[in-house]
Scaffold this motif. Sequence first.
Motif, PDB file in Angstrom:
ATOM      1  N   LYS A 144      -0.267  16.917   6.119  1.00 56.95           N
ATOM      2  CA  LYS A 144       1.331  17.632   6.091  1.00 56.95           C
ATOM      3  C   LYS A 144       2.501  16.766   6.817  1.00 56.95           C
ATOM      4  O   LYS A 144       3.051  16.556   6.342  1.00 56.95           O
ATOM      5  N   LEU A 145       2.181  17.506   8.332  1.00 55.16           N
ATOM      6  CA  LEU A 145       2.388  16.136   9.125  1.00 55.16           C
ATOM      7  C   LEU A 145       2.638  15.225   9.310  1.00 55.16           C
ATOM      8  O   LEU A 145       4.032  14.822  10.142  1.00 55.16           O
ATOM      9  N   ASN A 146       1.771  14.674   9.032  1.00 54.67           N
ATOM     10  CA  ASN A 146       1.744  13.179   9.194  1.00 54.67           C
ATOM     11  C   ASN A 146       2.368  12.148   7.881  1.00 54.67           C
ATOM     12  O   ASN A 146       1.516  11.563   7.669  1.00 54.67           O
ATOM     13  N   LEU A 147       2.971  12.924   7.022  1.00 57.15           N
ATOM     14  CA  LEU A 147       3.548  12.901   5.808  1.00 57.15           C
ATOM     15  C   LEU A 147       4.045  11.746   5.797  1.00 57.15           C
ATOM     16  O   LEU A 147       6.006  11.645   6.505  1.00 57.15           O
ATOM     17  N   VAL A 148       5.091  10.622   5.669  1.00 54.41           N
ATOM     18  CA  VAL A 148       5.547   8.878   5.068  1.00 54.41           C
ATOM     19  C   VAL A 148       6.041   8.634   4.062  1.00 54.41           C
ATOM     20  O   VAL A 148       5.119   8.871   3.163  1.00 54.41           O
ATOM     21  N   PRO A 149       6.961   7.528   4.039  1.00 51.63           N
ATOM     22  CA  PRO A 149       7.779   7.389   2.547  1.00 51.63           C
ATOM     23  C   PRO A 149       6.917   6.123   2.575  1.00 51.63           C
ATOM     24  O   PRO A 149       6.626   5.624   3.653  1.00 51.63           O
ATOM     25  N   VAL A 150       6.755   6.049   0.984  1.00 53.18           N
ATOM     26  CA  VAL A 150       6.175   4.348   0.651  1.00 53.18           C
ATOM     27  C   VAL A 150       7.150   3.553   0.138  1.00 53.18           C
ATOM     28  O   VAL A 150       7.701   4.402  -0.775  1.00 53.18           O
ATOM     29  N   ARG A 151       7.155   2.384   0.410  1.00 50.06           N
ATOM     30  CA  ARG A 151       8.455   2.021  -0.143  1.00 50.06           C
ATOM     31  C   ARG A 151       7.846   1.472  -1.232  1.00 50.06           C
ATOM     32  O   ARG A 151       6.757   0.343  -1.346  1.00 50.06           O
ATOM     33  N   ARG A 152       8.692   1.578  -2.644  1.00 52.99           N
ATOM     34  CA  ARG A 152       7.834   0.908  -4.129  1.00 52.99           C
ATOM     35  C   ARG A 152       8.801  -0.379  -4.209  1.00 52.99           C
ATOM     36  O   ARG A 152      10.258  -0.275  -5.019  1.00 52.99           O
ATOM     37  N   GLY A 153       8.257  -1.083  -4.965  1.00 54.06           N
ATOM     38  CA  GLY A 153       9.470  -2.569  -5.820  1.00 54.06           C
ATOM     39  C   GLY A 153       8.668  -3.061  -7.324  1.00 54.06           C
ATOM     40  O   GLY A 153       8.092  -2.333  -8.371  1.00 54.06           O
ATOM     41  N   TYR A 154       9.079  -3.531  -7.094  1.00 50.42           N
ATOM     42  CA  TYR A 154       8.777  -4.807  -9.347  1.00 50.42           C
ATOM     43  C   TYR A 154       7.293  -6.019  -8.482  1.00 50.42           C
ATOM     44  O   TYR A 154       8.068  -6.602  -7.385  1.00 50.42           O
ATOM     45  N   TRP A 155       7.295  -5.990  -9.297  1.00 46.47           N
ATOM     46  CA  TRP A 155       6.677  -8.310  -9.636  1.00 46.47           C
ATOM     47  C   TRP A 155       7.557  -8.447 -10.567  1.00 46.47           C
ATOM     48  O   TRP A 155       7.123  -8.420 -11.653  1.00 46.47           O
ATOM     49  N   GLY A 156       8.304  -9.356 -10.440  1.00 50.10           N
ATOM     50  CA  GLY A 156       9.257 -10.039 -11.167  1.00 50.10           C
ATOM     51  C   GLY A 156      10.046  -9.532 -11.367  1.00 50.10           C
ATOM     52  O   GLY A 156      11.383  -8.908 -10.895  1.00 50.10           O
ATOM     53  N   ALA A 157      10.799  -8.994 -12.901  1.00 48.83           N
ATOM     54  CA  ALA A 157      11.976  -8.412 -13.431  1.00 48.83           C
ATOM     55  C   ALA A 157      11.904  -7.116 -12.938  1.00 48.83           C
ATOM     56  O   ALA A 157      10.486  -6.556 -13.234  1.00 48.83           O
ATOM     57  N   LYS A 158      12.739  -6.672 -12.461  1.00 51.71           N
ATOM     58  CA  LYS A 158      13.339  -5.253 -12.132  1.00 51.71           C
ATOM     59  C   LYS A 158      13.703  -4.286 -13.277  1.00 51.71           C
ATOM     60  O   LYS A 158      15.121  -4.458 -13.371  1.00 51.71           O
ATOM     61  N   LEU A 159      12.469  -3.737 -14.611  1.00 53.44           N
ATOM     62  CA  LEU A 159      12.909  -3.397 -15.091  1.00 53.44           C
ATOM     63  C   LEU A 159      12.546  -2.277 -14.988  1.00 53.44           C
ATOM     64  O   LEU A 159      11.048  -1.863 -14.768  1.00 53.44           O
ATOM     65  N   GLY A 160      12.304  -0.663 -15.783  1.00 55.01           N
ATOM     66  CA  GLY A 160      11.936   0.357 -15.627  1.00 55.01           C
ATOM     67  C   GLY A 160      11.861   0.933 -13.940  1.00 55.01           C
ATOM     68  O   GLY A 160      12.668   0.293 -13.227  1.00 55.01           O
ATOM     69  N   MET A 161      11.033   2.057 -13.952  1.00 57.97           N
ATOM     70  CA  MET A 161      10.591   2.437 -12.222  1.00 57.97           C
ATOM     71  C   MET A 161       9.743   1.380 -11.438  1.00 57.97           C
ATOM     72  O   MET A 161       9.151   0.350 -11.832  1.00 57.97           O
ATOM     73  N   PRO A 162       9.967   1.657 -11.021  1.00 56.32           N
ATOM     74  CA  PRO A 162       9.357   0.827  -9.905  1.00 56.32           C
ATOM     75  C   PRO A 162       7.759   0.922  -9.499  1.00 56.32           C
ATOM     76  O   PRO A 162       7.423   2.574  -9.813  1.00 56.32           O
ATOM     77  N   HIS A 163       6.205  -0.347  -9.783  1.00 61.03           N
ATOM     78  CA  HIS A 163       5.263   0.442 -10.128  1.00 61.03           C
ATOM     79  C   HIS A 163       4.713  -0.522  -9.026  1.00 61.03           C
ATOM     80  O   HIS A 163       3.214   0.147  -9.271  1.00 61.03           O
ATOM     81  N   THR A 164       4.864  -1.056  -8.053  1.00 55.48           N
ATOM     82  CA  THR A 164       4.291  -1.718  -6.797  1.00 55.48           C
ATOM     83  C   THR A 164       4.255  -1.859  -5.522  1.00 55.48           C
ATOM     84  O   THR A 164       6.071  -0.996  -5.578  1.00 55.48           O
ATOM     85  N   ILE A 165       3.851  -2.438  -4.069  1.00 51.67           N
ATOM     86  CA  ILE A 165       4.304  -2.353  -3.155  1.00 51.67           C
ATOM     87  C   ILE A 165       5.390  -3.309  -2.990  1.00 51.67           C
ATOM     88  O   ILE A 165       5.448  -4.445  -3.952  1.00 51.67           O
ATOM     89  N   ALA A 166       6.611  -3.146  -2.914  1.00 49.64           N
ATOM     90  CA  ALA A 166       7.449  -4.353  -2.411  1.00 49.64           C
ATOM     91  C   ALA A 166       7.560  -5.250  -2.143  1.00 49.64           C
ATOM     92  O   ALA A 166       8.084  -6.158  -2.762  1.00 49.64           O
ATOM     93  N   GLN A 167       6.752  -5.360  -0.935  1.00 52.35           N
ATOM     94  CA  GLN A 167       6.157  -6.768  -0.167  1.00 52.35           C
ATOM     95  C   GLN A 167       4.878  -7.148   0.577  1.00 52.35           C
ATOM     96  O   GLN A 167       4.410  -5.642   0.217  1.00 52.35           O
ATOM     97  N   LYS A 168       4.136  -8.046   0.523  1.00 53.88           N
ATOM     98  CA  LYS A 168       3.063  -8.045   1.085  1.00 53.88           C
ATOM     99  C   LYS A 168       3.094  -7.396   2.483  1.00 53.88           C
ATOM    100  O   LYS A 168       3.518  -7.642   2.990  1.00 53.88           O
ATOM    101  N   VAL A 169       2.102  -6.221   2.867  1.00 54.94           N
ATOM    102  CA  VAL A 169       2.201  -6.116   3.637  1.00 54.94           C
ATOM    103  C   VAL A 169       0.197  -5.616   4.201  1.00 54.94           C
ATOM    104  O   VAL A 169      -0.591  -5.983   3.355  1.00 54.94           O
ATOM    105  N   THR A 170       0.358  -5.717   5.760  1.00 53.66           N
ATOM    106  CA  THR A 170      -1.292  -5.206   6.227  1.00 53.66           C
ATOM    107  C   THR A 170      -1.012  -4.313   7.015  1.00 53.66           C
ATOM    108  O   THR A 170      -0.425  -4.311   8.143  1.00 53.66           O
ATOM    109  N   GLY A 171      -2.328  -3.813   7.405  1.00 56.49           N
ATOM    110  CA  GLY A 171      -2.908  -2.531   7.955  1.00 56.49           C
ATOM    111  C   GLY A 171      -4.277  -2.760   8.625  1.00 56.49           C
ATOM    112  O   GLY A 171      -4.784  -3.550   8.126  1.00 56.49           O
ATOM    113  N   LYS A 172      -3.590  -2.562   9.898  1.00 58.18           N
ATOM    114  CA  LYS A 172      -4.939  -2.191  11.260  1.00 58.18           C
ATOM    115  C   LYS A 172      -5.736  -0.823  11.418  1.00 58.18           C
ATOM    116  O   LYS A 172      -4.635  -0.373  11.497  1.00 58.18           O
ATOM    117  N   CYS A 173      -7.414  -0.323  11.539  1.00 53.09           N
ATOM    118  CA  CYS A 173      -7.350   0.541  12.160  1.00 53.09           C
ATOM    119  C   CYS A 173      -9.224   0.229  12.308  1.00 53.09           C
ATOM    120  O   CYS A 173      -9.457  -0.414  11.566  1.00 53.09           O
TER     121      CYS A 173
END
Length: 332
Positions: free
Chosen positions: A163-192
């Motif tokens: 709960k202390l590490n809660l962060v927001p996630v940016r969501r977006g669209y693939w193609g036309a911007k219709l309806g609510m955001p359903h996927t991530i906004a762009q390609k992202v890479t994480g590493k651990c």
Amino acid sequence: MCIRDRYQRRVHGILRLPMEQKEEKKEEQKRGFGARGQQRRPQEKREREEEVWIPITKLGRLVKGGLIDSVEELYKFSLAIKEPQIVDYLFMKDKKAGHKEGNVGLKDEVMKIMPVQKQTAAGQRTRFKAVVITGDENGHIGVGVKLAKEVQFAIKGALLVAKLNLVPVRRGYWGAKLGMPHTIAQKVTGKCGSVSVRLIPAPRGTGIVGAPVTKKILQLAGVMDCYTASMGKTRTVENFIKATYDALHRSYKILTPDLWKEWAVPEHPYSKFAEKADELKATFQKEKEAAEARPHTQLLIMNKITQYIHICLLYTSDAADDTPCVDLGGRR
């Protein structure tokens, strides 16, 4: 003695009670504790005192006072969350008011529990590590890891850290911007560690294409359609989870053209509500003193301190009896 009498004695037992007394005894057994059950008064229900959250930080006092009513304000001004009750309070408030569409409150999931050992002079010391994720399925995700001597304390501590590490996630669209955001906004890479996770936007209706661990994290984050690609030792579940969490955390670190326009900078909450914060501090201090004066609350506070000590593993043990030496008000 006939066979019938022998049979009745065998059924009625050694006391050889007549049939009438035996029937009375059976009726008393059905009622409960015989005649005592009728004389005894019904047990009074004890009213359990609800645990009241008394904030100890400035941000907590502003949230409890109703001056900050959304998690987005915390992220807008980069305010550090140091009390897990802040997250619970804000999400429960949004859930009751129904401000956000599809808000279901925070959900948590235990992803991994594993034993870890440490070699000491007295032998091996075994503890348990728990990895817990939490999210609201509407653009927020958190991951927590905790070690403890018992599994239940490890899970509780990991949930607080998540709960202390809660962060927001940016969501977006693939193609036309219709309806609510359903996927991530762009390609992202994480590493651990050696694990690297890449998230790729997907068309609506694709679903989450990835491992079960990635699916669970993206579902709690509110991402419905996404392609994933992973490299490295993904069998290490903890690193796999942290790599996916790192990728989602970086979704707001990319400055896209739609964010280039100038935004009006609002006043910081700490300066805006400076006078109110002082009044709330005095109010909550009185509530704290009143709560500590009640004996039942003192017992709750001692239990909380004991739980906190268990969670944080602040133990020093005697070599002879291996008992905690932490001073809890004169008690061992």
